[in-house]
Design a protein around this motif. Sequence first.
Motif, PDB file in Angstrom:
ATOM      1  N   SER A   1       0.835  -1.180   0.000  1.00 20.00           N
ATOM      2  CA  SER A   1       0.000   0.000   0.000  1.00 20.00           C
ATOM      3  C   SER A   1       0.875   1.237   0.000  1.00 20.00           C
ATOM      4  CB  SER A   1      -0.918  -0.008   1.223  1.00 20.00           C
ATOM      5  OG  SER A   1      -0.149   0.109   2.398  1.00 20.00           O
ATOM      6  N   ASP A   2       0.288   2.391  -0.204  1.00 21.50           N
ATOM      7  CA  ASP A   2       1.062   3.606  -0.359  1.00 21.50           C
ATOM      8  C   ASP A   2       1.884   3.966   0.868  1.00 21.50           C
ATOM      9  OD1 ASP A   2       0.109   3.860  -2.893  1.00 21.50           O
ATOM     10  OD2 ASP A   2      -1.527   5.229  -2.367  1.00 21.50           O
ATOM     11  N   ASN A   3       1.465   3.526   2.057  1.00 20.19           N
ATOM     12  CA  ASN A   3       2.229   3.875   3.247  1.00 20.19           C
ATOM     13  C   ASN A   3       3.511   3.071   3.384  1.00 20.19           C
ATOM     14  OD1 ASN A   3       1.547   1.358   4.320  1.00 20.19           O
ATOM     15  ND2 ASN A   3      -0.166   2.152   5.510  1.00 20.19           N
ATOM     16  N   GLY A   4       3.691   2.073   2.546  1.00 20.67           N
ATOM     17  CA  GLY A   4       4.928   1.303   2.545  1.00 20.67           C
ATOM     18  C   GLY A   4       5.062   0.331   3.692  1.00 20.67           C
ATOM     19  N   HIS A   5       4.016   0.149   4.481  1.00 19.77           N
ATOM     20  CA  HIS A   5       4.102  -0.714   5.649  1.00 19.77           C
ATOM     21  C   HIS A   5       3.249  -1.968   5.548  1.00 19.77           C
ATOM     22  CE1 HIS A   5       6.511   2.209   7.752  1.00 19.77           C
ATOM     23  NE2 HIS A   5       5.607   3.133   7.538  1.00 19.77           N
ATOM     24  N   THR A   6       2.259  -1.995   4.661  1.00 17.92           N
ATOM     25  CA  THR A   6       1.361  -3.140   4.567  1.00 17.92           C
ATOM     26  C   THR A   6       1.530  -3.797   3.209  1.00 17.92           C
ATOM     27  OG1 THR A   6      -0.230  -2.021   5.990  1.00 17.92           O
ATOM     28  CG2 THR A   6      -1.016  -3.925   4.742  1.00 17.92           C
ATOM     29  N   LEU A   7       2.002  -5.015   3.206  1.00 21.85           N
ATOM     30  CA  LEU A   7       2.180  -5.723   1.944  1.00 21.85           C
ATOM     31  C   LEU A   7       0.839  -6.117   1.359  1.00 21.85           C
ATOM     32  CD1 LEU A   7       5.187  -8.134   2.603  1.00 21.85           C
ATOM     33  CD2 LEU A   7       5.203  -5.775   1.820  1.00 21.85           C
ATOM     34  N   ASP A   8       0.763  -6.111   0.040  1.00 22.60           N
ATOM     35  CA  ASP A   8      -0.416  -6.585  -0.678  1.00 22.60           C
ATOM     36  C   ASP A   8      -0.193  -8.075  -0.948  1.00 22.60           C
ATOM     37  OD1 ASP A   8      -2.465  -7.230  -2.393  1.00 22.60           O
ATOM     38  OD2 ASP A   8      -2.251  -5.437  -3.633  1.00 22.60           O
ATOM     39  N   ALA A   9      -0.644  -8.911  -0.018  1.00 17.01           N
ATOM     40  CA  ALA A   9      -0.374 -10.343  -0.118  1.00 17.01           C
ATOM     41  C   ALA A   9      -0.960 -10.952  -1.380  1.00 17.01           C
ATOM     42  CB  ALA A   9      -0.909 -11.064   1.114  1.00 17.01           C
ATOM     43  N   GLN A  10      -2.119 -10.466  -1.803  1.00 18.21           N
ATOM     44  CA  GLN A  10      -2.741 -11.042  -2.993  1.00 18.21           C
ATOM     45  C   GLN A  10      -1.926 -10.737  -4.247  1.00 18.21           C
ATOM     46  OE1 GLN A  10      -5.139 -13.264  -2.813  1.00 18.21           O
ATOM     47  NE2 GLN A  10      -5.031 -12.963  -0.591  1.00 18.21           N
ATOM     48  N   ALA A  11      -1.385  -9.534  -4.341  1.00 18.21           N
ATOM     49  CA  ALA A  11      -0.526  -9.200  -5.482  1.00 18.21           C
ATOM     50  C   ALA A  11       0.733 -10.056  -5.470  1.00 18.21           C
ATOM     51  CB  ALA A  11      -0.173  -7.715  -5.458  1.00 18.21           C
TER      52      ALA A  11
ATOM     53  N   ARG B   1       5.625 -27.222  13.151  1.00 10.59           N
ATOM     54  CA  ARG B   1       6.196 -25.899  12.902  1.00 10.59           C
ATOM     55  C   ARG B   1       5.373 -25.141  11.875  1.00 10.59           C
ATOM     56  NH1 ARG B   1      12.192 -25.431  10.489  1.00 10.59           N
ATOM     57  NH2 ARG B   1      11.084 -26.172   8.646  1.00 10.59           N
ATOM     58  N   VAL B   2       4.969 -23.938  12.242  1.00  7.28           N
ATOM     59  CA  VAL B   2       4.213 -23.049  11.368  1.00  7.28           C
ATOM     60  C   VAL B   2       5.108 -21.853  11.038  1.00  7.28           C
ATOM     61  CG1 VAL B   2       2.256 -21.477  11.216  1.00  7.28           C
ATOM     62  CG2 VAL B   2       1.965 -23.733  12.256  1.00  7.28           C
ATOM     63  N   GLY B   3       5.470 -21.712   9.781  1.00  7.93           N
ATOM     64  CA  GLY B   3       6.337 -20.616   9.366  1.00  7.93           C
ATOM     65  C   GLY B   3       5.703 -19.794   8.263  1.00  7.93           C
ATOM     66  N   LEU B   4       5.979 -18.492   8.285  1.00  8.81           N
ATOM     67  CA  LEU B   4       5.349 -17.569   7.338  1.00  8.81           C
ATOM     68  C   LEU B   4       6.330 -17.112   6.262  1.00  8.81           C
ATOM     69  CD1 LEU B   4       3.267 -15.374   9.815  1.00  8.81           C
ATOM     70  CD2 LEU B   4       2.797 -17.659   8.911  1.00  8.81           C
ATOM     71  N   ALA B   5       5.761 -16.565   5.191  1.00  6.57           N
ATOM     72  CA  ALA B   5       6.518 -16.074   4.048  1.00  6.57           C
ATOM     73  C   ALA B   5       5.803 -14.839   3.512  1.00  6.57           C
ATOM     74  CB  ALA B   5       6.614 -17.158   2.971  1.00  6.57           C
ATOM     75  N   PRO B   6       6.400 -14.114   2.571  1.00  8.50           N
ATOM     76  CA  PRO B   6       5.731 -12.929   2.035  1.00  8.50           C
ATOM     77  C   PRO B   6       4.362 -13.214   1.436  1.00  8.50           C
ATOM     78  CG  PRO B   6       8.038 -12.904   1.421  1.00  8.50           C
ATOM     79  CD  PRO B   6       7.777 -14.243   2.073  1.00  8.50           C
ATOM     80  N   TYR B   7       4.155 -14.450   0.947  1.00  6.83           N
ATOM     81  CA  TYR B   7       2.885 -14.777   0.302  1.00  6.83           C
ATOM     82  C   TYR B   7       1.837 -15.311   1.271  1.00  6.83           C
ATOM     83  CZ  TYR B   7       5.614 -19.148   0.158  1.00  6.83           C
ATOM     84  OH  TYR B   7       6.416 -20.218   0.477  1.00  6.83           O
ATOM     85  N   THR B   8       2.150 -15.416   2.550  1.00  7.57           N
ATOM     86  CA  THR B   8       1.158 -15.880   3.523  1.00  7.57           C
ATOM     87  C   THR B   8       0.094 -14.802   3.721  1.00  7.57           C
ATOM     88  OG1 THR B   8       2.938 -17.048   4.669  1.00  7.57           O
ATOM     89  CG2 THR B   8       0.819 -16.861   5.812  1.00  7.57           C
ATOM     90  N   CYS B   9      -1.166 -15.209   3.781  1.00  9.72           N
ATOM     91  CA  CYS B   9      -2.266 -14.252   3.888  1.00  9.72           C
ATOM     92  C   CYS B   9      -3.202 -14.631   5.038  1.00  9.72           C
ATOM     93  CB  CYS B   9      -3.044 -14.165   2.572  1.00  9.72           C
ATOM     94  SG  CYS B   9      -3.847 -15.713   2.091  1.00  9.72           S
ATOM     95  N   ASP B  10      -4.157 -13.755   5.332  1.00  9.15           N
ATOM     96  CA  ASP B  10      -5.115 -13.999   6.415  1.00  9.15           C
ATOM     97  C   ASP B  10      -5.939 -15.249   6.166  1.00  9.15           C
ATOM     98  OD1 ASP B  10      -5.270 -11.719   8.553  1.00  9.15           O
ATOM     99  OD2 ASP B  10      -4.880 -10.702   6.652  1.00  9.15           O
ATOM    100  N   GLU B  11      -6.281 -15.504   4.922  1.00  6.81           N
ATOM    101  CA  GLU B  11      -7.064 -16.703   4.613  1.00  6.81           C
ATOM    102  C   GLU B  11      -6.291 -17.970   4.962  1.00  6.81           C
ATOM    103  OE1 GLU B  11      -8.676 -13.299   2.470  1.00  6.81           O
ATOM    104  OE2 GLU B  11      -6.634 -14.114   2.629  1.00  6.81           O
TER     105      GLU B  11
END
Length: 405
Positions: A3-13, A381-391
């Motif tokens: 997003s424009d604020n540079g702090h929230t990644l657009d996981a879907q994109a 073990r549950v690990g996250l990545a840039p593509y991990t989303c709320d769903e």
Amino acid sequence: MSSDNGHTLDAQAIRSCFPALKAGTARFDAPGGTQTPQQVIDAIADALTRPLANRGALTEGARNAETIVTGARQALADLLGSGPGSVVFGRSATQLVYDLARTLAKDWGPGDEVVVSRLDHDSNVRPWVQAAEAVGATVRWADFDPATGELGAGHVEAVLSGRTRLVAVTAASNLIGTRPDVPALAELAHRAGALLHVDAVHYASHASVDLAALGADTLVCSPYKFLGPHLGVLTGRAELLHSLRPDKLLPSSDAVPERFELGTLPYELLAGATAAVDFLAGLAPGEGSRRERLVRAFAALTAHEDRLRRRIEEGLARLDGVTVYSRAALRTPTTLFTVAGRSPGDVSRQLAERGVDAPAGSFYAYEASRRLGLGEEGGVRVGLAPYTCDEDVDRLLDALDVPRG
């Protein structure tokens, strides 16, 4: 991708760039290796499609290879806060640590000491233990607090002495996510006259790496843990690398970093590694050098992953019989847990049957799992990545067939 604020990644994109995610599985297996964006796949294919030969300037294939290697060294230097002339490529981080340990151990002997930590992946334990044993040096073990998951300065200071030659420590536990205060540990090691080697394989997936700021003399990472192909990378202080004499073939280059690289480099994988670094640099908007864009992108990634990690931990806290072992104050988005009365393997299989990939085990963190009382069975073990989303998080928590407290 933000997003424009540079702090929230657009996981879907971000997710739209990963062909493997079309399979529909919610993936929490990133600590063992991330999925690959199309940009990286294309870079690998492009390198293999164009002429290639041994590095040089005479033919198109030679020039292509030289360009790929030069570009990859600069890309990884930008990622790690080091210089391109200090970037070494190898088959894996494990291979590079074994090679480094054998090289450093040429100057060790009886009476010398090496410090390793029980928090670490075995690739930052066994190579040092075996190299020390081969020359009669002594291994000292730094424990961590199993109740908190913390590896503090006191744990390392307790096993340092004037005979310590090297301290090997992780920047982030691949099992429970703990991020020790590496600069503080570096200060202790250097005060004792020892080198500090840092395993940044897990860390580099989630935080901006700065070799000098960490105080590391040498450091390794693996591009396949941050969206790239399977290979290993070592970097370190230039003056140290120039002082080391690794075993090598007689006709192979004695220049640094080539003297540490055995055989012909995998050019296509280096092209993919460069593309992975560029992909990461594009996660947040803004201008600047690649290094500046990477630092900004990792700040956005940290905010994204920490928010999802908190959601997972809050969800697990509402489930009866669930014990979470990731408890350090500062940690990566990596959560290890067990369910009372059920083996980690059974829980992992149940999740897989419901389209959620969350593997079970000790994940080569052999000493850490034993220290936590989990043995070789480990946990889930549950690990996250840039593509991990709320769903994905929703699917994970819904798939855990555990009564709520």
